[in-house]
Design an enzyme around this catalytic site. Sequence first.
Site, PDB file in Angstrom:
ATOM      1  N   GLU A   1      15.401   4.112 -15.902  1.00 57.04           N
ATOM      2  CA  GLU A   1      14.980   5.573 -15.792  1.00 57.04           C
ATOM      3  C   GLU A   1      16.417   6.097 -16.788  1.00 57.04           C
ATOM      4  OE1 GLU A   1      16.090   7.673 -12.202  1.00 57.04           O
ATOM      5  OE2 GLU A   1      14.947   9.410 -12.874  1.00 57.04           O
TER       6      GLU A   1
ATOM      7  N   HIS B   1      15.386   1.707  -8.216  1.00 61.29           N
ATOM      8  CA  HIS B   1      15.261   2.546  -9.487  1.00 61.29           C
ATOM      9  C   HIS B   1      15.977   1.720 -10.796  1.00 61.29           C
ATOM     10  CE1 HIS B   1      15.201   5.820  -6.823  1.00 61.29           C
ATOM     11  NE2 HIS B   1      14.845   6.818  -7.660  1.00 61.29           N
TER      12      HIS B   1
ATOM     13  N   ASP C   1      15.068  14.225   0.206  1.00 59.37           N
ATOM     14  CA  ASP C   1      16.217  15.233   0.040  1.00 59.37           C
ATOM     15  C   ASP C   1      15.638  16.179  -1.660  1.00 59.37           C
ATOM     16  OD1 ASP C   1      16.652  12.932  -1.086  1.00 59.37           O
ATOM     17  OD2 ASP C   1      18.732  13.173  -1.574  1.00 59.37           O
TER      18      ASP C   1
HETATM   19 ZN   LIG Z   1      13.812   8.606  -7.712  1.00 58.32          ZN
END
Ligand SMILES: [Zn+2]
Length: 371
Positions: free
Chosen positions: A209, A206, A22
């Site tokens: 970050e 994830h 996406d």
């Molecule tokens: Zn990512």
Amino acid sequence: MTQALVDLIPALPKVLLHDHLDGGLRPQTVLELAAEVGHELPASDAESLGTWFVESADSGSLVRYLETFDHTIAVMQTADALARVAREAVLDLAADGVVYAEQRWAPEQHLARGLTLPETVEAVQAGIDEGIREAASRGQIIRVGQLVTAMRHTDRWQEIAELAVAHRDRGVVGFDIAGPEDGFPPSRHVEIWRYLAEQDFPTTIHAGEAAGPASIAEAVHLGQADRIGHGVRIVEDITFHEGFDDDGERRAELGRLAHWVRDHQIALEVAPVSNLQTGATSATSVGDHPITRLKELDFAVTLNTDNRLMSRTSMTNEMTLLVTEAGWTIDDLADVTLTAAWSAFMHHDERRALVDDVILPGYQQVEGAQR
Ligand SMILES: [Zn+2]
């Protein structure tokens, strides 16, 4: 010298582990799909829409960066739209020289028009299969797996993990969690990590970050993550000193967690351009992005695009910036490519075939043509 290498980059075989379905739409496709469903967009032509995505994502805030996805997700709510986006992603990656990719996305975000979770996965797979066939007909051989993502803040982790495992022999190669990292740690649903481990199912998370080392620690210890999405904030557990020692090694002191991540060679899925946009690093250019220091310290660094639309990037672009701004050589490019291949969510013999039959011969061919 540098220009000679830059000219070779498009033809180099590439491996991409972290690319959001996406986040990689063609602007023209967003326009056409939006028109079909009556979704209003902030721009009316492909050029200015593409610029809008990049500028909105460039604000330095992960929250605003994530807002751009409201538009791409809104136009990906039917089986046809999902298949089209997946097909075009495969074609665009193949054209970029990618020979192996994993495409991640969150099925739960594509149910607004009545699709079921399994139907979304099957639609994306149909698009991937079609894209692979079409690329092959152009002489571009690419293999693509799906990574099924659960959104951190919506608490459907178990259901999504089971969805991923149920489709493991039909295109899905791993599980991921994404979305707001800060405040939604892996410990929120501790039971799914045990479930995935019991299923021998590959996991990437994830982490590092939008949150620091504590988030990475949870991902690798509690989540038993095989790979870390970005992970660049592991530098907060490293003290860097000036210069290099007598053996040419960068001088630095690693904390316990940094040692753990490096000792286990847990692959870091680093996406330099995206990291600069979201403020995951205090660096202001690819030249001083920590990817180079982490690689010099022998972390298992891989190079990724994250969101090609929002970052207006490609593997060729990321590699080019590392060559021109951070002094990377062709050996450095080969290095991250091989690390990615050995960290891919497929079996060891398949990784070996990718390395021996595709990547190494591809490099030899490109380097041979240069001489
Ligand atoms: Zn990512």
